[in-house]
Write a protein that holds these residues in place. Structure first.
Motif, PDB file in Angstrom:
ATOM      1  N   ASN A   1       7.044   5.581 -10.652  1.00 43.12           N
ATOM      2  CA  ASN A   1       7.253   6.209 -11.058  1.00 43.12           C
ATOM      3  C   ASN A   1       8.375   6.867 -11.696  1.00 43.12           C
ATOM      4  O   ASN A   1       9.121   8.422 -11.354  1.00 43.12           O
ATOM      5  CB  ASN A   1       6.975   7.455 -10.099  1.00 43.12           C
ATOM      6  CG  ASN A   1       5.418   7.357  -9.237  1.00 43.12           C
ATOM      7  OD1 ASN A   1       5.033   8.436 -10.200  1.00 43.12           O
ATOM      8  ND2 ASN A   1       5.277   6.646  -8.888  1.00 43.12           N
ATOM      9  N   ILE A   2       9.547   5.948 -12.445  1.00 47.07           N
ATOM     10  CA  ILE A   2      10.697   6.481 -13.218  1.00 47.07           C
ATOM     11  C   ILE A   2      10.663   7.507 -14.556  1.00 47.07           C
ATOM     12  O   ILE A   2       9.493   6.697 -15.169  1.00 47.07           O
ATOM     13  CB  ILE A   2      10.935   5.491 -13.763  1.00 47.07           C
ATOM     14  CG1 ILE A   2      11.195   4.116 -12.349  1.00 47.07           C
ATOM     15  CG2 ILE A   2      12.442   5.359 -14.469  1.00 47.07           C
ATOM     16  CD1 ILE A   2      12.442   3.212 -12.519  1.00 47.07           C
ATOM     17  N   PHE A   3      10.893   8.595 -14.289  1.00 49.13           N
ATOM     18  CA  PHE A   3      10.276   9.515 -15.140  1.00 49.13           C
ATOM     19  C   PHE A   3      11.543   9.409 -16.957  1.00 49.13           C
ATOM     20  O   PHE A   3      12.364   9.129 -16.126  1.00 49.13           O
ATOM     21  CB  PHE A   3      10.970  10.916 -14.741  1.00 49.13           C
ATOM     22  CG  PHE A   3      10.785  12.216 -15.694  1.00 49.13           C
ATOM     23  CD1 PHE A   3       9.489  12.255 -16.936  1.00 49.13           C
ATOM     24  CD2 PHE A   3      11.215  13.051 -16.057  1.00 49.13           C
ATOM     25  CE1 PHE A   3       8.809  13.180 -17.314  1.00 49.13           C
ATOM     26  CE2 PHE A   3      11.014  13.973 -17.406  1.00 49.13           C
ATOM     27  CZ  PHE A   3       9.747  13.911 -17.537  1.00 49.13           C
ATOM     28  N   LEU A   4      11.176   9.145 -17.779  1.00 52.55           N
ATOM     29  CA  LEU A   4      11.350   9.054 -19.323  1.00 52.55           C
ATOM     30  C   LEU A   4      11.633   9.636 -19.947  1.00 52.55           C
ATOM     31  O   LEU A   4      10.846  10.616 -20.265  1.00 52.55           O
ATOM     32  CB  LEU A   4      11.096   8.076 -20.118  1.00 52.55           C
ATOM     33  CG  LEU A   4      11.506   6.549 -19.324  1.00 52.55           C
ATOM     34  CD1 LEU A   4      10.760   5.559 -20.009  1.00 52.55           C
ATOM     35  CD2 LEU A   4      12.489   6.065 -18.404  1.00 52.55           C
TER      36      LEU A   4
ATOM     37  N   ASN B   1       1.321   6.876   6.135  1.00 50.03           N
ATOM     38  CA  ASN B   1       1.381   5.277   6.906  1.00 50.03           C
ATOM     39  C   ASN B   1      -0.107   4.521   6.179  1.00 50.03           C
ATOM     40  O   ASN B   1      -0.350   3.517   6.397  1.00 50.03           O
ATOM     41  CB  ASN B   1       1.341   5.436   8.315  1.00 50.03           C
ATOM     42  CG  ASN B   1       2.642   5.918   8.861  1.00 50.03           C
ATOM     43  OD1 ASN B   1       3.333   5.730   8.318  1.00 50.03           O
ATOM     44  ND2 ASN B   1       2.694   6.478  10.230  1.00 50.03           N
ATOM     45  N   GLU B   2      -1.095   5.204   5.860  1.00 46.08           N
ATOM     46  CA  GLU B   2      -2.548   4.585   5.347  1.00 46.08           C
ATOM     47  C   GLU B   2      -2.398   4.560   3.472  1.00 46.08           C
ATOM     48  O   GLU B   2      -3.170   2.853   3.230  1.00 46.08           O
ATOM     49  CB  GLU B   2      -3.483   5.266   5.641  1.00 46.08           C
ATOM     50  CG  GLU B   2      -4.315   6.042   7.127  1.00 46.08           C
ATOM     51  CD  GLU B   2      -3.670   4.008   7.569  1.00 46.08           C
ATOM     52  OE1 GLU B   2      -5.752   3.789   7.886  1.00 46.08           O
ATOM     53  OE2 GLU B   2      -3.855   4.234   9.172  1.00 46.08           O
ATOM     54  N   LEU B   3      -1.464   5.284   3.048  1.00 56.98           N
ATOM     55  CA  LEU B   3      -1.719   5.107   1.630  1.00 56.98           C
ATOM     56  C   LEU B   3      -0.347   5.420   1.123  1.00 56.98           C
ATOM     57  O   LEU B   3      -0.706   6.952   1.263  1.00 56.98           O
ATOM     58  CB  LEU B   3      -3.298   5.481   1.727  1.00 56.98           C
ATOM     59  CG  LEU B   3      -2.962   4.676  -0.500  1.00 56.98           C
ATOM     60  CD1 LEU B   3      -3.941   3.467  -0.671  1.00 56.98           C
ATOM     61  CD2 LEU B   3      -4.189   5.840  -0.929  1.00 56.98           C
ATOM     62  N   CYS B   4      -0.014   4.597   0.438  1.00 56.63           N
ATOM     63  CA  CYS B   4       1.643   6.025  -0.101  1.00 56.63           C
ATOM     64  C   CYS B   4       0.823   6.338  -1.119  1.00 56.63           C
ATOM     65  O   CYS B   4       0.053   5.668  -2.189  1.00 56.63           O
ATOM     66  CB  CYS B   4       2.258   4.158  -0.776  1.00 56.63           C
ATOM     67  SG  CYS B   4       3.824   4.945  -1.739  1.00 56.63           S
ATOM     68  N   PRO B   5       1.146   7.675  -1.404  1.00 54.20           N
ATOM     69  CA  PRO B   5       0.744   8.497  -1.997  1.00 54.20           C
ATOM     70  C   PRO B   5       1.369   8.496  -4.274  1.00 54.20           C
ATOM     71  O   PRO B   5       1.300   8.610  -4.572  1.00 54.20           O
ATOM     72  CB  PRO B   5       0.976  10.184  -1.838  1.00 54.20           C
ATOM     73  CG  PRO B   5       2.630   9.203  -0.576  1.00 54.20           C
ATOM     74  CD  PRO B   5       1.948   8.005  -0.177  1.00 54.20           C
ATOM     75  N   MET B   6       2.165   7.165  -3.699  1.00 54.08           N
ATOM     76  CA  MET B   6       3.018   7.117  -5.091  1.00 54.08           C
ATOM     77  C   MET B   6       2.342   5.780  -5.922  1.00 54.08           C
ATOM     78  O   MET B   6       2.965   5.378  -7.209  1.00 54.08           O
ATOM     79  CB  MET B   6       4.515   7.685  -4.770  1.00 54.08           C
ATOM     80  CG  MET B   6       4.777   8.389  -4.149  1.00 54.08           C
ATOM     81  SD  MET B   6       4.276   9.843  -5.340  1.00 54.08           S
ATOM     82  CE  MET B   6       4.959  10.245  -6.770  1.00 54.08           C
ATOM     83  N   CYS B   7       2.818   4.839  -5.069  1.00 49.34           N
ATOM     84  CA  CYS B   7       1.757   3.458  -5.379  1.00 49.34           C
ATOM     85  C   CYS B   7       0.090   3.196  -5.509  1.00 49.34           C
ATOM     86  O   CYS B   7       0.295   2.239  -5.970  1.00 49.34           O
ATOM     87  CB  CYS B   7       2.681   2.765  -5.287  1.00 49.34           C
ATOM     88  SG  CYS B   7       2.250   2.301  -3.493  1.00 49.34           S
TER      89      CYS B   7
END
Length: 379
Positions: free
Chosen positions: A49-52, A336-342
């Motif tokens: 999630n690196i914004f260009l 903890n169950e699922l990272c919302p970003m990956c």
């Protein structure tokens, strides 16, 4: 890489508490229970999630298809690609040092910065709108339920987005005055996130313990428990809070995105500005081709509550300045169950403060949190 204090700063002054205590008898911070951590970040923060800005695009630095994706967006020559890659590498390095640098800035600010309005750092009931007190009182009552709460708040056209009065307009003005004073000082400043270049990280300025945490725990969680039980609304145990600033010659808008949060509160603080409404699409899991956006006007002193994974953005302002207080509220049993970003099981890395809201499953309180959220979701 060490952040140096500005000239004339005495780091032995005792920090923010000495400044506040000496300001005409202003009340000091009320003690809060220690966070039930420790909290961690997910390793994906360093790469995903690196914004260009030039391409209005989020990318993953380790994506094997990165070059072809960039070329499809107009990055045609080797020179252009190397320039973009350098920006990505710079952002990855910044993120790896983020917590260290944030602690350095916070220590300098605590020791050296003299607030304009010390009182605004400690949450007081007089800062809150009378209607907000009524909403919270209802949510704390024994017979409170979702349908009853809807009679007290404004449901907006976007699904599960609500508008509530939060602060008085007088307090909003006082807070902006303090933030402008800090902005004009020689203190070191960190950017709120990769998409906003102008604003203030409130934990570095000293708002977390005495303002944001009690606001989250004592006032917001009774509301979110009824609105978002299925998103951890009854156990929001950490947050990231920051203020963003929009101006014609600075950041004018905000690209479509979702938040690293289970629930977000976005409060319009002012000042005078025109246009710049928010717009909401669908949850991030909905394909882009199927999304429809709804434009929403944001009133000064009012907050919008929404799910963090609900994609949204801000249209350009055409004049003036707009300041918004953003609180990303996080529920460790959920993330903890699922990272919302990956979208993977989080790979924990050490972090300072609340980190990104993850806790270890080996923690003594992890199972208690899991059970609490499960019960809350069934209510």
């Amino acid at each position: 890489l060490v952040v140096s204090p500005p000239p004339g700063c005495d780091q032995r002054s005792g920090g923010r508490l000495s400044v506040m205590d000496g300001a005409g008898g202003s009340p000091g911070p009320r003690p809060r229970p220690a966070p039930r951590g420790p909290f961690f970040s997910c390793r994906c923060f360093h790469t995903d999630n690196i914004f260009l800005e030039d391409f209005r695009l989020h990318v993953r630095s380790t994506d094997p298809q990165l070059e072809s994706v960039l070329r499809s967006k107009g990055c045609k020559t080797e020179g252009q690609f190397r320039k973009v890659q350098a920006k990505i590498d710079e952002e990855v390095q910044r993120r790896k040092l983020l917590h260290q640098k944030s602690l350095e800035r916070r220590n300098i600010i605590s020791a050296c910065y003299k607030p304009l309005n010390p009182e605004v750092y400690v949450l007081q009931e007089s800062f809150l709108a009378p209607e907000f007190h009524e909403i919270v009182a209802y949510c704390r009552s024994e017979d409170a339920d979702f349908e009853g709460l809807l009679d007290h708040i404004h449901s907006l056209p976007a699904e599960r987005v609500y508008s509530i009065p939060v602060f008085t307009e007088e307090f909003c003005g006082q807070l902006i005055g303090e933030l402008e004073n800090f902005e004009q000082s020689e203190m070191p400043k960190g950017r709120p996130n990769t998409m906003n270049n102008y604003g203030v990280l409130l934990n570095e300025l000293g708002f977390d313990e005495t303002f944001i945490t009690p606001l989250r725990e004592d006032y917001l969680q009774p509301i979110t428990s009824l609105l978002y039980p299925d998103y951890g609304g009854c156990w929001l145990d950490s947050h990231k809070a920051f203020v963003v600033k929009y101006a014609v010659n600075q950041d004018r808008d905000l690209s479509f995105h979702y938040d690293n949060a289970e629930v977000t509160l976005n409060v319009s603080l002012g000042k005078d500005f025109s246009e710049g409404n928010l717009y909401f699409g669908d949850m991030r899991q909905v394909p882009v081709s199927e999304r429809e956006c709804v434009e929403i006007e944001h009133r000064v002193s009012y907050g919008l509550l929404h799910r963090g994974q609900h994609c949204h953005g801000a249209l350009p302002i055409s004049s003036g300045e707009r300041w918004n207080l953003i609180i990303w509220m996080r529920s460790s049993p959920v993330r903890n169950e699922l990272c919302p970003m990956c979208n993977r099981k989080p790979e924990l890395v050490e972090a300072s403060g609340f980190g990104d809201g993850f806790t270890s499953e080996l923690s003594e309180v992890w199972q208690e949190r899991q059970e609490t959220v499960s019960v809350c979701t069934l209510c």
